[in-house]
Write a protein that holds these residues in place. Structure first.
Motif, PDB file in Angstrom:
ATOM      1  N   SER A  43       0.845  -1.194   0.000  1.00  0.00           N
ATOM      2  CA  SER A  43       0.000   0.000   0.000  1.00  0.00           C
ATOM      3  C   SER A  43       0.881   1.244   0.000  1.00  0.00           C
ATOM      4  O   SER A  43       2.075   1.185   0.302  1.00  0.00           O
ATOM      5  N   ARG A  44       0.272   2.377  -0.293  1.00  0.00           N
ATOM      6  CA  ARG A  44       0.995   3.645  -0.302  1.00  0.00           C
ATOM      7  C   ARG A  44       1.614   3.909   1.077  1.00  0.00           C
ATOM      8  O   ARG A  44       2.781   4.262   1.187  1.00  0.00           O
ATOM      9  N   ARG A  59       0.659  11.815  -1.640  1.00  0.00           N
ATOM     10  CA  ARG A  59       0.783  11.593  -3.088  1.00  0.00           C
ATOM     11  C   ARG A  59       2.227  11.532  -3.574  1.00  0.00           C
ATOM     12  O   ARG A  59       2.473  11.288  -4.746  1.00  0.00           O
ATOM     13  N   ASP A  62       3.143   8.379  -5.364  1.00  0.00           N
ATOM     14  CA  ASP A  62       2.671   8.312  -6.751  1.00  0.00           C
ATOM     15  C   ASP A  62       3.708   8.870  -7.713  1.00  0.00           C
ATOM     16  O   ASP A  62       4.028   8.260  -8.728  1.00  0.00           O
ATOM     17  N   THR A  79       0.188  -1.593 -10.897  1.00  0.00           N
ATOM     18  CA  THR A  79      -0.749  -0.960  -9.982  1.00  0.00           C
ATOM     19  C   THR A  79      -1.868  -1.942  -9.719  1.00  0.00           C
ATOM     20  O   THR A  79      -2.460  -2.488 -10.648  1.00  0.00           O
ATOM     21  N   ARG A  81      -5.331  -1.895  -8.217  1.00  0.00           N
ATOM     22  CA  ARG A  81      -6.340  -0.887  -7.896  1.00  0.00           C
ATOM     23  C   ARG A  81      -6.845  -1.020  -6.461  1.00  0.00           C
ATOM     24  O   ARG A  81      -7.180  -2.109  -6.010  1.00  0.00           O
ATOM     25  N   ARG A  82      -6.873   0.112  -5.778  1.00  0.00           N
ATOM     26  CA  ARG A  82      -7.336   0.261  -4.395  1.00  0.00           C
ATOM     27  C   ARG A  82      -6.477  -0.481  -3.366  1.00  0.00           C
ATOM     28  O   ARG A  82      -6.844  -0.593  -2.220  1.00  0.00           O
ATOM     29  N   ARG A  83      -5.339  -1.010  -3.805  1.00  0.00           N
ATOM     30  CA  ARG A  83      -4.475  -1.727  -2.862  1.00  0.00           C
ATOM     31  C   ARG A  83      -3.069  -1.190  -2.827  1.00  0.00           C
ATOM     32  O   ARG A  83      -2.465  -1.080  -1.772  1.00  0.00           O
ATOM     33  N   GLY A  84      -2.474  -0.888  -3.990  1.00  0.00           N
ATOM     34  CA  GLY A  84      -1.107  -0.391  -4.006  1.00  0.00           C
ATOM     35  C   GLY A  84      -0.356  -0.807  -5.255  1.00  0.00           C
ATOM     36  O   GLY A  84      -0.935  -0.903  -6.331  1.00  0.00           O
ATOM     37  N   TRP A  85       0.933  -1.086  -5.083  1.00  0.00           N
ATOM     38  CA  TRP A  85       1.802  -1.437  -6.202  1.00  0.00           C
ATOM     39  C   TRP A  85       2.613  -2.682  -5.873  1.00  0.00           C
ATOM     40  O   TRP A  85       2.840  -2.997  -4.712  1.00  0.00           O
TER      41      TRP A  85
END
Length: 89
Positions: A43-44, A59, A62, A79, A81-85
């Protein structure tokens, strides 16, 4: 008027033997966390904490991911979606 940043071409990435040399210290820290956890979604917040950049804006991760993708190739960082990288082998 500011000039747009140059876009790296896929040919340049393939011929550049050391793409990590072009990373900033913060990008390198984020990349190292991704590399250590390759194949795992981060996650971010977790990525920022592990990379030592948690005190920066939410951000900032990002924009660091964008820089990493430019250097190593967009297809290497996925990516989720809605979880991270996550870093893809």
């Amino acid at each position: 008027m500011a000039r747009p940043a140059p876009v790296s071409s896929p040919e340049r990435r393939q011929t550049d033997p050391h793409p990590l040399e072009h990373l900033t210290p913060q990008e390198r820290a984020v990349y190292q966390v991704l590399e250590t956890n390759a194949g795992r979604v981060l996650s971010r917040a977790e990525l920022a904490r592990r990379a030592g950049i948690a005190d920066l804006s939410a951000r900032r991760c990002d924009s660091l991911i964008v820089g990493i993708r430019r250097s190593i190739g967009a297809d290497r960082v996925r990516t989720v979606r809605r979880r991270g990288w996550m870093l893809v082998a």
